[in-house]
Design a protein around this motif. Structure first.
Motif, PDB file in Angstrom:
ATOM      1  N   SER A 147       0.833  -1.202   0.000  1.00 36.50           N
ATOM      2  CA  SER A 147       0.000   0.000   0.000  1.00 36.50           C
ATOM      3  C   SER A 147       0.867   1.252   0.000  1.00 36.50           C
ATOM      4  CB  SER A 147      -0.923  -0.001   1.223  1.00 36.50           C
ATOM      5  OG  SER A 147      -1.780  -1.114   1.228  1.00 36.50           O
ATOM      6  N   LEU A 148       1.915   1.234   0.818  1.00 37.40           N
ATOM      7  CA  LEU A 148       2.817   2.380   0.853  1.00 37.40           C
ATOM      8  C   LEU A 148       3.488   2.583  -0.498  1.00 37.40           C
ATOM      9  CD1 LEU A 148       4.386   1.769   4.377  1.00 37.40           C
ATOM     10  CD2 LEU A 148       2.745   3.554   3.754  1.00 37.40           C
ATOM     11  N   ALA A 149       3.898   1.495  -1.151  1.00 34.51           N
ATOM     12  CA  ALA A 149       4.498   1.609  -2.474  1.00 34.51           C
ATOM     13  C   ALA A 149       3.473   2.114  -3.498  1.00 34.51           C
ATOM     14  CB  ALA A 149       5.054   0.256  -2.911  1.00 34.51           C
ATOM     15  N   PHE A 150       2.231   1.658  -3.372  1.00 34.46           N
ATOM     16  CA  PHE A 150       1.163   2.106  -4.274  1.00 34.46           C
ATOM     17  C   PHE A 150       0.979   3.621  -4.194  1.00 34.46           C
ATOM     18  CE2 PHE A 150      -3.623   2.788  -4.263  1.00 34.46           C
ATOM     19  CZ  PHE A 150      -3.735   2.947  -5.633  1.00 34.46           C
ATOM     20  N   TYR A 151       0.861   4.149  -2.985  1.00 31.09           N
ATOM     21  CA  TYR A 151       0.697   5.593  -2.837  1.00 31.09           C
ATOM     22  C   TYR A 151       1.977   6.337  -3.218  1.00 31.09           C
ATOM     23  CZ  TYR A 151      -3.624   4.379  -0.427  1.00 31.09           C
ATOM     24  OH  TYR A 151      -4.859   3.881  -0.121  1.00 31.09           O
ATOM     25  N   GLY A 152       3.123   5.725  -2.965  1.00 29.47           N
ATOM     26  CA  GLY A 152       4.383   6.344  -3.379  1.00 29.47           C
ATOM     27  C   GLY A 152       4.487   6.492  -4.881  1.00 29.47           C
ATOM     28  N   GLU A 153       4.029   5.474  -5.622  1.00 30.22           N
ATOM     29  CA  GLU A 153       4.040   5.569  -7.078  1.00 30.22           C
ATOM     30  C   GLU A 153       3.069   6.633  -7.562  1.00 30.22           C
ATOM     31  OE1 GLU A 153       5.915   3.994  -9.444  1.00 30.22           O
ATOM     32  OE2 GLU A 153       7.119   3.359  -7.702  1.00 30.22           O
ATOM     33  N   MET A 154       1.920   6.769  -6.887  1.00 31.89           N
ATOM     34  CA  MET A 154       0.980   7.821  -7.264  1.00 31.89           C
ATOM     35  C   MET A 154       1.567   9.204  -6.978  1.00 31.89           C
ATOM     36  SD  MET A 154      -2.733   6.262  -6.153  1.00 31.89           S
ATOM     37  CE  MET A 154      -3.620   7.532  -7.047  1.00 31.89           C
ATOM     38  N   ALA A 155       2.351   9.294  -5.895  1.00 34.43           N
ATOM     39  CA  ALA A 155       2.999  10.572  -5.576  1.00 34.43           C
ATOM     40  C   ALA A 155       4.003  10.961  -6.654  1.00 34.43           C
ATOM     41  CB  ALA A 155       3.680  10.484  -4.215  1.00 34.43           C
ATOM     42  N   LYS A 156       4.657   9.979  -7.261  1.00 33.98           N
ATOM     43  CA  LYS A 156       5.592  10.279  -8.357  1.00 33.98           C
ATOM     44  C   LYS A 156       4.875  10.918  -9.538  1.00 33.98           C
ATOM     45  CE  LYS A 156       8.784   6.459  -7.326  1.00 33.98           C
ATOM     46  NZ  LYS A 156       9.345   5.168  -7.828  1.00 33.98           N
ATOM     47  N   ARG A 157       3.561  10.651  -9.631  1.00 36.82           N
ATOM     48  CA  ARG A 157       2.774  11.216 -10.729  1.00 36.82           C
ATOM     49  C   ARG A 157       2.005  12.463 -10.288  1.00 36.82           C
ATOM     50  NH1 ARG A 157       2.004   5.534 -11.523  1.00 36.82           N
ATOM     51  NH2 ARG A 157      -0.100   5.548 -10.627  1.00 36.82           N
ATOM     52  N   GLY A 158       2.374  13.003  -9.121  1.00 30.89           N
ATOM     53  CA  GLY A 158       1.847  14.301  -8.720  1.00 30.89           C
ATOM     54  C   GLY A 158       0.810  14.298  -7.623  1.00 30.89           C
ATOM     55  N   MET A 159       0.460  13.137  -7.071  1.00 30.54           N
ATOM     56  CA  MET A 159      -0.534  13.124  -5.994  1.00 30.54           C
ATOM     57  C   MET A 159       0.093  13.578  -4.682  1.00 30.54           C
ATOM     58  SD  MET A 159      -2.564   9.912  -4.269  1.00 30.54           S
ATOM     59  CE  MET A 159      -1.187   9.623  -3.128  1.00 30.54           C
ATOM     60  N   PRO A 160      -0.529  14.514  -3.956  1.00 26.92           N
ATOM     61  CA  PRO A 160      -0.003  14.904  -2.649  1.00 26.92           C
ATOM     62  C   PRO A 160      -0.008  13.708  -1.687  1.00 26.92           C
ATOM     63  CG  PRO A 160      -1.648  16.472  -3.416  1.00 26.92           C
ATOM     64  CD  PRO A 160      -1.737  15.291  -4.321  1.00 26.92           C
ATOM     65  N   LEU A 161       1.115  13.474  -1.012  1.00 27.28           N
ATOM     66  CA  LEU A 161       1.235  12.336  -0.106  1.00 27.28           C
ATOM     67  C   LEU A 161       2.016  12.763   1.130  1.00 27.28           C
ATOM     68  CD1 LEU A 161       1.014   9.278   0.582  1.00 27.28           C
ATOM     69  CD2 LEU A 161       3.177   8.976  -0.655  1.00 27.28           C
ATOM     70  N   LYS A 162       1.479  12.431   2.283  1.00 23.95           N
ATOM     71  CA  LYS A 162       2.178  12.627   3.552  1.00 23.95           C
ATOM     72  C   LYS A 162       2.163  11.308   4.297  1.00 23.95           C
ATOM     73  CE  LYS A 162       4.054  14.742   7.118  1.00 23.95           C
ATOM     74  NZ  LYS A 162       5.449  15.218   7.089  1.00 23.95           N
ATOM     75  N   THR A 163       3.352  10.793   4.629  1.00 26.48           N
ATOM     76  CA  THR A 163       3.478   9.541   5.362  1.00 26.48           C
ATOM     77  C   THR A 163       4.073   9.830   6.726  1.00 26.48           C
ATOM     78  OG1 THR A 163       3.835   8.342   3.289  1.00 26.48           O
ATOM     79  CG2 THR A 163       4.408   7.201   5.332  1.00 26.48           C
ATOM     80  N   LEU A 164       3.332   9.532   7.773  1.00 29.20           N
ATOM     81  CA  LEU A 164       3.780   9.800   9.129  1.00 29.20           C
ATOM     82  C   LEU A 164       4.647   8.651   9.634  1.00 29.20           C
ATOM     83  CD1 LEU A 164       0.431  11.067  10.687  1.00 29.20           C
ATOM     84  CD2 LEU A 164       2.215  12.396   9.536  1.00 29.20           C
TER      85      LEU A 164
END
Length: 418
Positions: free
Chosen positions: A145-162
């Motif tokens: 899941s973390l990798a999934f959101y990380g890949e979306m962040a590479k395409r411009g999605m705002p992401l904050k991981t605590l």
């Protein structure tokens, strides 16, 4: 209503009491009358056939005799009964209804999807996550899941991981991390990394107050501890069937709050999404366009359930869920709690660092020691004690078949000098 830790401990001395008996699970095409259910006392080792001591339900739960019988009934009917040898007669609705009851949802809020992570991907797509619609998550979430959101962040999605602090997440920091661009807070209800259990209601209250929705991966909690989606307010959650639900591989339950469906995009469509369909090219058909005319359904399954589900696996899971209901999820949690408390007391004295904070403790515990696998793998294998053993940590997850004797045998091995 979920149990507080105080309520769980208060009831720990009553683990032999079974839940109110319920009829054995039968599909709609099985007309035999249900036999009365014998009260199930814990530990229930008689329901299982494995050798040794299994303390690894957080990885995958052993299949019980009653579960296997439910699977066999379905397979036998597929082999011998022409009325069952086609798709309409299956255990999908039984399994969905039993899971919905387990988490206090309506059956119409549940879809069957291929896996937990598939469910999370579908939610992300339906929410339209992207450059203007981001995610807040934490390091305790599932790795893919973390990798999934990380890949979306590479395409411009705002992401904050605590990052965790003292093996837990600071909810004040979570609140600060949610911005007007945050569409989703995505977490694991119970972390597979550390056994940390989030306060799901508190997270939902924080997120909703700031306009965000909440997705929870509940594969490490559903079936193991009480989970009430109404009480928590969670918007989406998903769980595969092969861990605490004691079912089979190849399918998962996706819950979507009914009042969230209207705001979601339909990103795929399968036969279950069709409320009706009328062709216009067969003999006797009314005139109309060559692609036919149709009406779409609007419940969770209509929007998210595309592929034909693993009906053999669902028959197995329906049997497992009935078994869980016959015991009672509160009784399961009470049975496990003294074993977890004993481990939390004993293993730190033997040089293991607890990574599962007691005030955020789920159904599994994680302890760390340098070189853990090299030091203890052979002894655990020889004793036929099954856990999840990593190079530098161990995850221990007792279930309905375990006793305090099992825990003491494990502690004796893990307390030996390195």
């Amino acid at each position: 209503m979920s149990l507080s830790r105080r309520e769980v401990l208060k009831g720990a001395s009553h683990v032999s009491l079974a839940a109110v008996a319920s009829p054995a699970l039968l599909t709609a095409t099985e007309s035999a009358s249900a036999a009365p259910v014998t009260p199930i006392a814990l530990p229930d080792r008689a329901n299982y056939r494995f050798r040794g001591i299994h303390l690894n339900a957080a990885y995958t739960h052993p299949t019980g005799i009653r579960t296997t019988e439910a699977s066999r009934r379905y397979i036998d009917a597929r082999m011998t009964d022409p009325g069952r040898n086609w798709p309409a007669a299956n255990a999908r609705n039984d399994a969905v209804a039993l899971f919905a009851r387990l988490i206090n949802a309506d059956a119409g809020e549940i879809a069957v999807v291929p896996s937990t992570l598939e469910g999370e991907n579908l939610v992300a797509s339906a929410l339209g996550l992207g450059p203007d619609r981001g995610v807040v998550t934490d390091s305790l979430h599932y790795d893919a899941s973390l990798a999934f959101y990380g890949e979306m962040a590479k395409r411009g999605m705002p992401l904050k991981t605590l990052a965790p602090r003292d093996h837990a997440i600071d909810y004040d920091e979570l609140e600060r991390a949610i911005t007007p661009q945050t569409a989703l807070v995505a977490i694991s209800h119970v972390s597979s990394w550390t056994g940390h259990q989030h306060d799901l209601k508190r997270i939902c209250d924080i997120a909703h107050a700031k306009g965000a929705l909440v997705y929870a991966d509940v594969i490490q909690s559903a079936g193991g501890i009480p989970l009430d989606v109404r009480e928590s307010g969670v918007d989406f959650c998903c769980a595969g069937m092969y861990k605490w639900l004691q079912g089979e591989f190849g399918a998962a339950f996706l819950y979507v709050r009914a009042d969230r469906l209207a705001a979601l995009k339909r990103v795929q469509l399968g036969w279950r999404g069709l409320k009706s369909y009328q062709p216009h090219f067969m003999p006797g058909d009314p005139p109309g366009p060559p692609e036919g005319t149709w009406e779409l359904g609007s419940d969770t399954a209509s929007i998210f359930e595309v592929s034909t589900a693993n009906w053999s696996g669902l028959a197995t899971t329906a049997g497992a869920l009935q078994y869980i209901h016959d015991i009672g999820i509160d009784a399961i949690a009470r049975h496990r709690e003294p074993m977890l408390e004993r481990l939390q007391d004993a293993l730190p004295r033997a040089g293991w660092a607890s990574w599962t904070p007691r005030d955020h403790q789920g159904p599994a515990l994680v302890f760390a020691k340098p070189g853990a696998r090299a030091l203890y793998r052979d002894a655990l294998d020889k004793a036929e004690i099954y856990t999840t053993l990593y190079p530098n940590r161990i995850r221990i997850s007792p279930s309905v078949h375990n006793s305090m004797d099992d825990i003491e045998r494990l502690i004796a091995i893990l307390s030996r000098p390195a």
